[in-house]
Design a protein around this motif. Structure first.
Motif, PDB file in Angstrom:
ATOM      1  N   LYS A   1      -3.269   6.805   0.115  1.00 20.82           N
ATOM      2  CA  LYS A   1      -4.583   6.647   0.287  1.00 20.82           C
ATOM      3  C   LYS A   1      -5.219   5.887  -0.821  1.00 20.82           C
ATOM      4  CE  LYS A   1      -8.406   9.891   1.309  1.00 20.82           C
ATOM      5  NZ  LYS A   1      -8.611  11.068   1.695  1.00 20.82           N
ATOM      6  N   GLU A   2      -5.004   6.272  -2.155  1.00 17.82           N
ATOM      7  CA  GLU A   2      -5.949   5.788  -3.276  1.00 17.82           C
ATOM      8  C   GLU A   2      -5.825   4.295  -3.371  1.00 17.82           C
ATOM      9  OE1 GLU A   2      -3.350   7.911  -3.440  1.00 17.82           O
ATOM     10  OE2 GLU A   2      -4.682   9.859  -3.644  1.00 17.82           O
ATOM     11  N   ASP A   3      -4.804   3.560  -3.212  1.00 14.23           N
ATOM     12  CA  ASP A   3      -4.535   2.300  -3.035  1.00 14.23           C
ATOM     13  C   ASP A   3      -5.532   1.489  -2.229  1.00 14.23           C
ATOM     14  OD1 ASP A   3      -2.338   2.452  -4.811  1.00 14.23           O
ATOM     15  OD2 ASP A   3      -0.770   2.201  -3.232  1.00 14.23           O
TER      16      ASP A   3
ATOM     17  N   THR B   1       0.738  -1.214   0.009  1.00 12.21           N
ATOM     18  CA  THR B   1       0.068  -0.001   0.148  1.00 12.21           C
ATOM     19  C   THR B   1       0.761   1.229  -0.097  1.00 12.21           C
ATOM     20  OG1 THR B   1      -1.800  -1.168   1.196  1.00 12.21           O
ATOM     21  CG2 THR B   1      -1.807   1.270   1.228  1.00 12.21           C
TER      22      THR B   1
ATOM     23  N   ALA C   1      -7.963   2.778  -0.739  1.00 18.36           N
ATOM     24  CA  ALA C   1      -9.435   3.366  -0.816  1.00 18.36           C
ATOM     25  C   ALA C   1     -10.060   2.595  -1.755  1.00 18.36           C
ATOM     26  CB  ALA C   1      -9.419   4.867  -1.555  1.00 18.36           C
ATOM     27  N   ALA C   2      -9.380   1.983  -2.976  1.00 22.54           N
ATOM     28  CA  ALA C   2     -10.018   1.150  -3.914  1.00 22.54           C
ATOM     29  C   ALA C   2     -10.471  -0.138  -3.312  1.00 22.54           C
ATOM     30  CB  ALA C   2      -9.052   0.911  -4.998  1.00 22.54           C
TER      31      ALA C   2
ATOM     32  N   GLU D   1      -2.511   9.230   6.018  1.00 21.65           N
ATOM     33  CA  GLU D   1      -3.804   9.232   5.250  1.00 21.65           C
ATOM     34  C   GLU D   1      -4.326   8.156   5.047  1.00 21.65           C
ATOM     35  OE1 GLU D   1      -2.638  11.035   1.312  1.00 21.65           O
ATOM     36  OE2 GLU D   1      -2.573  13.067   2.173  1.00 21.65           O
TER      37      GLU D   1
ATOM     38  N   ARG E   1     -13.752   0.512  -1.474  1.00 20.53           N
ATOM     39  CA  ARG E   1     -14.829   0.868  -2.429  1.00 20.53           C
ATOM     40  C   ARG E   1     -15.451  -0.514  -2.913  1.00 20.53           C
ATOM     41  NH1 ARG E   1     -12.204   4.033  -5.027  1.00 20.53           N
ATOM     42  NH2 ARG E   1     -11.514   2.946  -6.837  1.00 20.53           N
TER      43      ARG E   1
END
Length: 273
Positions: A117-119, A114, A121-122, A179, A125
């Motif tokens: 944050k985007e990693d 990781t 967050a996927a 984050e 989701r």
């Protein structure tokens, strides 16, 4: 026998997912949870062995391991019925694999490498239902023990009990630790010392990893999340404990077998003395 939704949501109540009476995740950051990695052996009853041995959880490694979907389905269902938490370490954050694993009934997911944050967050989701995420709805599956009822309430409970962890194994992950830890839907982070040492160019050096463990532990304390480590190195385990981490994934079924084989050899050698 009529299997109720309460049963399906509370199967794992004695493991890492300490579900309360409403089926909500009651993971306590200050408690100690002990587990191991399942690296290669797709024997479904391994979950029962781990449970009878007193472990709280195990992690099925699909990042490096060669488990097919049929093997994963059997492992996950046996773990749920045995009452031991099963997490799956992903290969990446692709929706297709996460959907399959969650519908099989996995208690949670661990994203390796990781970096931000985007990693993670996927993963949130794809693993969580609306309004938290965008997980697809298919309820007559292993995750409901094939007994779905009350779709809205089920989705709420499923979101509460599903664990999402980020594995910190890079400088990028360390730089973005606040984050990552602070993201809604992330339950905690787990340090991976081997790849972290490689990324930090400090293989064989303990000091930089000890500093990283302390930094990650401080972040989870600040934000009220859980922290842990995957290692069998005593110095790292002790440092993680000293810094308040509570999740310990030690060794694997392969290490256990090797240690047992060495124990057998030692027993025979002692007979010959």
């Amino acid at each position: 026998m009529n299997v109720s939704m309460d049963v399906s949501m509370n199967v794992s109540m004695n493991g890492l997912v300490r579900a309360n009476e409403e089926g909500e995740n009651d993971l306590k950051p200050n408690e100690t949870y002990t587990g191991t990695m399942l690296s290669e052996i797709p024997f479904p009853n391994m979950a029962v062995l781990f449970k009878s041995g007193g472990l709280d959880f195990f992690i099925v490694d699909t990042e490096h391991g060669g488990f097919d979907h049929a093997a994963l389905s059997g492992l996950i269902m046996t773990a749920r019925l045995a009452g031991i938490t099963v997490l799956v370490r992903l290969a990446d954050h692709a929706r297709s694999e996460i959907t399959r694993l969650m519908d099989m009934g996995a208690d949670g997911l661990l994203l390796p490498m990781t970096g931000g944050k985007e990693d993670i967050a996927a993963v949130v989701r794809h693993a969580k239902y609306a309004p938290v995420g965008r997980r697809g709805i298919s309820t007559t599956r292993g995750h409901t023990l094939y007994a779905p009822t009350g779709i809205r309430e089920y989705m709420r409970q499923a979101n509460e009990r599903t664990l999402v962890f980020a594995q910190i194994e890079s400088q990028a992950g360390l730089d973005a630790i606040d984050e990552i830890v602070g993201l809604d839907g992330v339950d905690g982070v787990i340090v991976g010392p081997n790849d972290l040492a490689c990324d930090l160019d400090c293989l064989g050096e303990a000091a930089p990893i000890l500093d990283a463990i302390a930094a990650v532990a401080a972040a989870v304390r600040r934000l009220g999340k859980a922290g842990g480590i995957i290692t069998s190195e005593p110095v790292f385990l002790r440092h993680a404990k000293a810094n308040g981490m509570g999740i310990y994934c030690i060794g694997s079924e392969l290490h256990m077998l090797k240690l047992a084989c060495r124990g057998i050899i030692q027993q025979v050698e002692e007979l010959q003395r």
